[in-house]
Design a protein around this motif. Sequence first.
Motif, mmCIF file in Angstrom:
data_model
loop_
_atom_site.group_PDB
_atom_site.id
_atom_site.type_symbol
_atom_site.label_atom_id
_atom_site.label_comp_id
_atom_site.label_asym_id
_atom_site.label_seq_id
_atom_site.Cartn_x
_atom_site.Cartn_y
_atom_site.Cartn_z
ATOM 1 N N TYR A 215 0.849 -1.202 0.000
ATOM 2 C CA TYR A 215 0.000 0.000 0.000
ATOM 3 C C TYR A 215 0.877 1.242 0.000
ATOM 4 O O TYR A 215 0.639 2.185 -0.763
ATOM 5 C CB TYR A 215 -0.921 -0.003 1.221
ATOM 6 C CG TYR A 215 -1.877 1.173 1.234
ATOM 7 C CD1 TYR A 215 -3.177 1.041 0.751
ATOM 8 C CD2 TYR A 215 -1.475 2.429 1.711
ATOM 9 C CE1 TYR A 215 -4.056 2.124 0.752
ATOM 10 C CE2 TYR A 215 -2.341 3.506 1.700
ATOM 11 C CZ TYR A 215 -3.627 3.356 1.231
ATOM 12 O OH TYR A 215 -4.479 4.437 1.213
ATOM 13 N N ALA A 216 1.886 1.256 0.855
ATOM 14 C CA ALA A 216 2.773 2.416 0.947
ATOM 15 C C ALA A 216 3.476 2.679 -0.381
ATOM 16 O O ALA A 216 3.592 3.833 -0.823
ATOM 17 C CB ALA A 216 3.797 2.207 2.057
ATOM 18 N N GLU A 217 3.937 1.619 -1.024
ATOM 19 C CA GLU A 217 4.685 1.761 -2.273
ATOM 20 C C GLU A 217 3.831 2.277 -3.418
ATOM 21 O O GLU A 217 4.345 2.903 -4.345
ATOM 22 C CB GLU A 217 5.325 0.419 -2.638
ATOM 23 C CG GLU A 217 6.442 0.013 -1.679
ATOM 24 C CD GLU A 217 6.940 -1.406 -1.862
ATOM 25 O OE1 GLU A 217 7.863 -1.798 -1.115
ATOM 26 O OE2 GLU A 217 6.417 -2.124 -2.743
ATOM 27 N N THR A 218 2.528 2.042 -3.340
ATOM 28 C CA THR A 218 1.632 2.511 -4.403
ATOM 29 C C THR A 218 0.855 3.773 -4.019
ATOM 30 O O THR A 218 0.058 4.274 -4.816
ATOM 31 C CB THR A 218 0.640 1.395 -4.802
ATOM 32 O OG1 THR A 218 -0.048 0.930 -3.632
ATOM 33 C CG2 THR A 218 1.366 0.238 -5.461
ATOM 34 N N HIS A 219 1.078 4.276 -2.802
ATOM 35 C CA HIS A 219 0.399 5.496 -2.337
ATOM 36 C C HIS A 219 1.397 6.421 -1.630
ATOM 37 O O HIS A 219 1.132 6.924 -0.532
ATOM 38 C CB HIS A 219 -0.745 5.143 -1.375
ATOM 39 C CG HIS A 219 -1.846 4.327 -1.986
ATOM 40 N ND1 HIS A 219 -1.757 2.967 -2.155
ATOM 41 C CD2 HIS A 219 -3.069 4.688 -2.464
ATOM 42 C CE1 HIS A 219 -2.875 2.520 -2.710
ATOM 43 N NE2 HIS A 219 -3.684 3.532 -2.907
ATOM 44 N N LEU A 220 2.539 6.626 -2.263
ATOM 45 C CA LEU A 220 3.599 7.404 -1.614
ATOM 46 C C LEU A 220 3.163 8.820 -1.251
ATOM 47 O O LEU A 220 3.598 9.364 -0.232
ATOM 48 C CB LEU A 220 4.840 7.456 -2.510
ATOM 49 C CG LEU A 220 5.711 6.191 -2.537
ATOM 50 C CD1 LEU A 220 6.938 6.416 -3.402
ATOM 51 C CD2 LEU A 220 6.138 5.770 -1.140
ATOM 52 N N ASP A 221 2.316 9.424 -2.073
ATOM 53 C CA ASP A 221 1.875 10.791 -1.780
ATOM 54 C C ASP A 221 1.087 10.868 -0.480
ATOM 55 O O ASP A 221 1.070 11.905 0.189
ATOM 56 C CB ASP A 221 1.030 11.345 -2.940
ATOM 57 C CG ASP A 221 1.880 11.654 -4.166
ATOM 58 O OD1 ASP A 221 3.101 11.816 -4.000
ATOM 59 O OD2 ASP A 221 1.325 11.716 -5.273
ATOM 60 N N GLU A 222 0.428 9.770 -0.112
ATOM 61 C CA GLU A 222 -0.284 9.711 1.166
ATOM 62 C C GLU A 222 0.675 9.459 2.321
ATOM 63 O O GLU A 222 0.505 9.989 3.426
ATOM 64 C CB GLU A 222 -1.305 8.559 1.163
ATOM 65 C CG GLU A 222 -2.548 8.780 0.348
ATOM 66 C CD GLU A 222 -3.471 7.578 0.460
ATOM 67 O OE1 GLU A 222 -3.562 6.999 1.571
ATOM 68 O OE2 GLU A 222 -4.084 7.205 -0.554
ATOM 69 N N ILE A 243 13.870 14.532 -0.105
ATOM 70 C CA ILE A 243 14.901 13.579 0.299
ATOM 71 C C ILE A 243 14.263 12.323 0.879
ATOM 72 O O ILE A 243 14.734 11.210 0.651
ATOM 73 C CB ILE A 243 15.860 14.226 1.320
ATOM 74 C CG1 ILE A 243 16.570 15.412 0.667
ATOM 75 C CG2 ILE A 243 16.878 13.220 1.830
ATOM 76 C CD1 ILE A 243 17.237 15.108 -0.652
ATOM 77 N N VAL A 244 13.177 12.503 1.628
ATOM 78 C CA VAL A 244 12.442 11.338 2.143
ATOM 79 C C VAL A 244 11.938 10.495 0.977
ATOM 80 O O VAL A 244 12.050 9.264 0.980
ATOM 81 C CB VAL A 244 11.278 11.786 3.048
ATOM 82 C CG1 VAL A 244 10.332 10.625 3.331
ATOM 83 C CG2 VAL A 244 11.811 12.371 4.345
ATOM 84 N N ARG A 245 11.399 11.145 -0.045
ATOM 85 C CA ARG A 245 10.889 10.426 -1.213
ATOM 86 C C ARG A 245 12.005 9.618 -1.893
ATOM 87 O O ARG A 245 11.831 8.444 -2.221
ATOM 88 C CB ARG A 245 10.268 11.411 -2.205
ATOM 89 C CG ARG A 245 9.571 10.749 -3.403
ATOM 90 C CD ARG A 245 8.987 11.797 -4.336
ATOM 91 N NE ARG A 245 7.910 12.529 -3.692
ATOM 92 C CZ ARG A 245 6.630 12.141 -3.704
ATOM 93 N NH1 ARG A 245 6.292 11.022 -4.330
ATOM 94 N NH2 ARG A 245 5.709 12.861 -3.107
ATOM 95 N N LYS A 246 13.164 10.257 -2.086
ATOM 96 C CA LYS A 246 14.286 9.573 -2.735
ATOM 97 C C LYS A 246 14.803 8.419 -1.882
ATOM 98 O O LYS A 246 15.182 7.367 -2.401
ATOM 99 C CB LYS A 246 15.412 10.570 -3.018
ATOM 100 C CG LYS A 246 15.085 11.542 -4.145
ATOM 101 C CD LYS A 246 16.219 12.519 -4.369
ATOM 102 C CE LYS A 246 15.900 13.480 -5.513
ATOM 103 N NZ LYS A 246 16.974 14.490 -5.705
ATOM 104 N N THR A 247 14.823 8.642 -0.574
ATOM 105 C CA THR A 247 15.271 7.584 0.340
ATOM 106 C C THR A 247 14.342 6.378 0.260
ATOM 107 O O THR A 247 14.794 5.229 0.207
ATOM 108 C CB THR A 247 15.322 8.106 1.790
ATOM 109 O OG1 THR A 247 16.222 9.214 1.855
ATOM 110 C CG2 THR A 247 15.802 7.026 2.749
ATOM 111 N N ILE A 248 13.043 6.638 0.254
ATOM 112 C CA ILE A 248 12.068 5.547 0.185
ATOM 113 C C ILE A 248 12.196 4.793 -1.133
ATOM 114 O O ILE A 248 12.181 3.555 -1.157
ATOM 115 C CB ILE A 248 10.633 6.075 0.390
ATOM 116 C CG1 ILE A 248 10.442 6.527 1.838
ATOM 117 C CG2 ILE A 248 9.604 4.998 0.031
ATOM 118 C CD1 ILE A 248 9.105 7.186 2.115
#
Length: 288
Positions: A215-222, A243-248
């Motif tokens: 779920y997290a991987e397909t709803h990163l904006d949430e 940076i959080v987005r790139k790290t994830i």
Amino acid sequence: MVTIKVGALADSGDLYPFIPLMEGKIKPEGFNLEFEIIPTVQDINEAVLKKEVDVSVPSVAMYPYIQDDYYILSNAVATATDGITGMPILSIREMKEDEITKSRLIVHGQNTTAFTLYKLLIGRYGKLVIVRRVLDEIKALGKEGDVLVAVHEIKMMYALKKLGINVVKLGSMWDMWKNLSKGIPMPMGMVVFSKELGRELALKFKEVYEKSKKYAETHLDEIIPKDVEIMRESQKADIDEEIVRKTIWADIEEYNVPIDQVKRGLEFFYKVCEERGILPRVRNIDLI
């Protein structure tokens, strides 16, 4: 109904799979979850050693000490297959190899995979400097310590740039590991589940963890705003959302390595560390 205590690490790459569960986007059936945010890897390692949490994200290097007490979730072993998060060795100046081995070495903690890999792949250092919080390491580089094994490379490089600190990459754990292992994936962290709660419950948790991760991987904006909020509060620092987005994104790759490659990495890591007297013997890699 049983309550499972989860010690979630306040690091974006390890935290994101838990956020849908924390936020109620994914709901477990048959058990409750109680979350505690733990700020550093070394704190996590100490918590699992003391059996203070039922689920957590310790260093791969910690497993020999907890193998009788925890299962490893086979869908939750962070494993590097390239140099994107390959733990670069950083300094504020150029160094020759013999200088590195006499340097003041900065790591997160004594039980971390980063320090274990350093002992395996380089060996010697002058003085060990423990700096538990990720972004506090850069403040110590060049002051308290000479060399830093940068586990969280993306965040580290961004923070260094913001502070105007220029660093030299002296090498990386990944490059040396790749040469030693002939390209076998490099294990770094893992999600573990208490054996006291039983295998059946562990498998149920594994299933709901997988749902939460996907779920997290397909709803990163949430997911990212909550991740940033937790990181800022726990790390006491202004964490940039990009940076959080790139790290994830980097960690999504690590957490989705095929299980046969994950197992090869773990087997080689524990075998070579035992042979060289760095870690105790792992009798059985209890993957579920």
